[in-house]
Write a protein that holds these residues in place. Structure first.
Motif, PDB file in Angstrom:
ATOM      1  N   VAL A 180      14.691   7.643   5.075  1.00  0.00           N
ATOM      2  CA  VAL A 180      13.574   6.914   4.490  1.00  0.00           C
ATOM      3  C   VAL A 180      12.439   7.873   4.224  1.00  0.00           C
ATOM      4  O   VAL A 180      12.072   8.673   5.078  1.00  0.00           O
ATOM      5  CB  VAL A 180      13.094   5.796   5.438  1.00  0.00           C
ATOM      6  N   ARG A 181      11.927   7.759   3.087  1.00  0.00           N
ATOM      7  CA  ARG A 181      10.852   8.682   2.719  1.00  0.00           C
ATOM      8  C   ARG A 181       9.600   8.408   3.535  1.00  0.00           C
ATOM      9  O   ARG A 181       9.273   7.282   3.878  1.00  0.00           O
ATOM     10  CB  ARG A 181      10.544   8.526   1.235  1.00  0.00           C
ATOM     11  N   LYS A 182       8.916   9.471   3.797  1.00  0.00           N
ATOM     12  CA  LYS A 182       7.679   9.335   4.563  1.00  0.00           C
ATOM     13  C   LYS A 182       6.660   8.517   3.777  1.00  0.00           C
ATOM     14  O   LYS A 182       6.578   8.608   2.553  1.00  0.00           O
ATOM     15  CB  LYS A 182       7.125  10.731   4.842  1.00  0.00           C
ATOM     16  N   LEU A 183       5.895   7.748   4.515  1.00  0.00           N
ATOM     17  CA  LEU A 183       4.859   6.962   3.861  1.00  0.00           C
ATOM     18  C   LEU A 183       3.829   7.880   3.227  1.00  0.00           C
ATOM     19  O   LEU A 183       3.472   8.904   3.789  1.00  0.00           O
ATOM     20  CB  LEU A 183       4.163   6.073   4.877  1.00  0.00           C
ATOM     21  N   SER A 184       3.367   7.460   2.102  1.00  0.00           N
ATOM     22  CA  SER A 184       2.284   8.236   1.494  1.00  0.00           C
ATOM     23  C   SER A 184       1.010   8.033   2.310  1.00  0.00           C
ATOM     24  O   SER A 184       0.938   7.175   3.189  1.00  0.00           O
ATOM     25  CB  SER A 184       2.063   7.791   0.056  1.00  0.00           C
ATOM     26  N   LYS A 185       0.025   8.806   2.016  1.00  0.00           N
ATOM     27  CA  LYS A 185      -1.218   8.710   2.778  1.00  0.00           C
ATOM     28  C   LYS A 185      -1.850   7.342   2.607  1.00  0.00           C
ATOM     29  O   LYS A 185      -2.237   6.687   3.579  1.00  0.00           O
ATOM     30  CB  LYS A 185      -2.187   9.798   2.324  1.00  0.00           C
ATOM     31  N   ILE A 186      -1.966   6.937   1.375  1.00  0.00           N
ATOM     32  CA  ILE A 186      -2.622   5.663   1.125  1.00  0.00           C
ATOM     33  C   ILE A 186      -1.798   4.527   1.702  1.00  0.00           C
ATOM     34  O   ILE A 186      -2.329   3.575   2.278  1.00  0.00           O
ATOM     35  CB  ILE A 186      -2.878   5.476  -0.392  1.00  0.00           C
ATOM     36  N   ALA A 187      -0.480   4.637   1.602  1.00  0.00           N
ATOM     37  CA  ALA A 187       0.368   3.594   2.169  1.00  0.00           C
ATOM     38  C   ALA A 187       0.219   3.552   3.682  1.00  0.00           C
ATOM     39  O   ALA A 187       0.197   2.472   4.290  1.00  0.00           O
ATOM     40  CB  ALA A 187       1.819   3.848   1.783  1.00  0.00           C
ATOM     41  N   THR A 188       0.119   4.706   4.284  1.00  0.00           N
ATOM     42  CA  THR A 188      -0.055   4.761   5.735  1.00  0.00           C
ATOM     43  C   THR A 188      -1.341   4.065   6.147  1.00  0.00           C
ATOM     44  O   THR A 188      -1.350   3.248   7.082  1.00  0.00           O
ATOM     45  CB  THR A 188      -0.086   6.220   6.201  1.00  0.00           C
ATOM     46  N   LEU A 189      -2.405   4.349   5.456  1.00  0.00           N
ATOM     47  CA  LEU A 189      -3.687   3.752   5.823  1.00  0.00           C
ATOM     48  C   LEU A 189      -3.678   2.243   5.620  1.00  0.00           C
ATOM     49  O   LEU A 189      -4.127   1.479   6.475  1.00  0.00           O
ATOM     50  CB  LEU A 189      -4.806   4.403   5.006  1.00  0.00           C
ATOM     51  N   LEU A 190      -3.157   1.813   4.492  1.00  0.00           N
ATOM     52  CA  LEU A 190      -3.142   0.377   4.228  1.00  0.00           C
ATOM     53  C   LEU A 190      -2.213  -0.345   5.199  1.00  0.00           C
ATOM     54  O   LEU A 190      -2.527  -1.433   5.691  1.00  0.00           O
ATOM     55  CB  LEU A 190      -2.709   0.123   2.786  1.00  0.00           C
ATOM     56  N   LEU A 191      -1.101   0.276   5.473  1.00  0.00           N
ATOM     57  CA  LEU A 191      -0.162  -0.334   6.400  1.00  0.00           C
ATOM     58  C   LEU A 191      -0.770  -0.423   7.795  1.00  0.00           C
ATOM     59  O   LEU A 191      -0.614  -1.434   8.502  1.00  0.00           O
ATOM     60  CB  LEU A 191       1.115   0.500   6.428  1.00  0.00           C
ATOM     61  N   ALA A 192      -1.431   0.611   8.176  1.00  0.00           N
ATOM     62  CA  ALA A 192      -2.070   0.608   9.496  1.00  0.00           C
ATOM     63  C   ALA A 192      -3.131  -0.474   9.580  1.00  0.00           C
ATOM     64  O   ALA A 192      -3.250  -1.181  10.583  1.00  0.00           O
ATOM     65  CB  ALA A 192      -2.680   1.980   9.778  1.00  0.00           C
TER      66      ALA A 192
END
Length: 269
Positions: A180-192
């Motif tokens: 699975v590809r690593k989450l992008s930065k923006i995706a990481t922040l929004l997901l968090a």
DNA sequence: TAGGCCATCTGGTCCT
DNA sequence: AGGACCAGATGGCCTA
């Protein structure tokens, strides 16, 4: 003419990066994140919408080589993240040598040190010739070593930021799989952010449930007990709660006994 | 090939 | 003065 961009040749050859490239060769998560009930709320600022649109490429694709630092990089695993110095955790290991971040002038072999042998190898640096010239013409009367120091600091800062993002990725639930590809930065922040909101909601719901149980079972005088066969080992909070409930129950029982005895004697008198 | 994501450099601003 | 932080610019890599 390129100024002191030789350190930026750092990108030309890399030795190590936090996540190997092979870890992310698989297609992007394909709804692994969105599939959860706490996925995306709202759109991405600046991008269209959600992770599905953010086909994250990896940061690792281009091996950042930290100039003359690249060798140390490959040998010292914990080069980055001086956050421990400010009490934010992380690791920062310099192999017994001085801390780079706290000793900006004297990293043993930091990229700060201009490498005369690394000039003219970076296409990016070459493409930046204009800006470098501007730097030289304009306020850029900084010495070469000063500029290299600044660049190195900025690089480290961004690496620390990326390390923090990696740690954040490690604690938010999404498919942590090599495929699975690593989450992008923006995706990481929004997901968090969404994960935090979800946890807050769950906590509120749990509180309401506890209040309800205390209001019903407790009032009826029946203690809250774990279902038979329910192992509380993995639920320390629940175990503590039940323990408190039992203690409270025992206290109430003693209190009731005391009242009954006292009341009886008083009435008889 | 376009678009997304990223690393890096760079200059500006603010703070100590 | 030096460092941290930020945003813009640039170019590379990857995927659809």
């Amino acid at each position: 003419m390129k100024s002191y961009d030789c350190d930026s040749s750092s990108e030309s050859e890399d030795t190590s990066h936090a996540i190997s490239r092979s870890m992310i060769q698989a297609p992007w998560m394909r709804g692994n994140v969105v599939g959860s009930n706490w996925g995306w709320q709202g759109g991405l600022p600046g991008s269209s919408s959600g992770p599905s649109s953010s086909t994250a490429a990896l940061p690792d694709h281009q091996p950042p080589n930290y100039g003359t630092f690249s060798q140390e990089e490959s040998q010292v695993p914990g080069r980055r993240t001086p956050l421990g110095a400010v009490g934010l955790g992380g690791f920062y290991f310099q192999g017994g040598q001085q801390n780079i971040t706290t000793a900006p002038h004297g990293p043993p072999s930091d990229e700060n040190i201009p490498d005369p042998a690394c000039s003219g190898q970076n296409s990016r640096a070459e493409s930046r010739g204009a800006s470098s010239n501007a730097n030289i013409k304009g306020k850029g009367r900084q010495g070469k070593s000063v500029r290299l120091n600044i660049n190195a600091r900025e690089r480290r800062r961004m690496h620390d930021l990326n390390d923090a993002l990696d740690e954040l990725r490690s604690v938010i639930p999404y498919a942590h799989s090599p495929s699975v590809r690593k989450l992008s930065k923006i995706a990481t922040l929004l997901l968090a952010k969404n994960y935090i909101l979800m946890q807050a909601n769950a906590l509120e719901e749990m509180k309401r449930l506890i209040a309800y149980l205390q209001g019903t079972g407790g009032a009826a005088g029946s203690a809250i007990v774990a279902p038979p066969g329910f192992d509380l080992q993995g639920f320390p909070a629940a175990a503590k709660f039940l323990q408190q409930q039992q203690a409270l129950q025992a206290e109430n029982a003693r209190h009731n006994d005391g009242n009954n005895e006292g009341g009886g004697s008083g009435s008889t008198m």
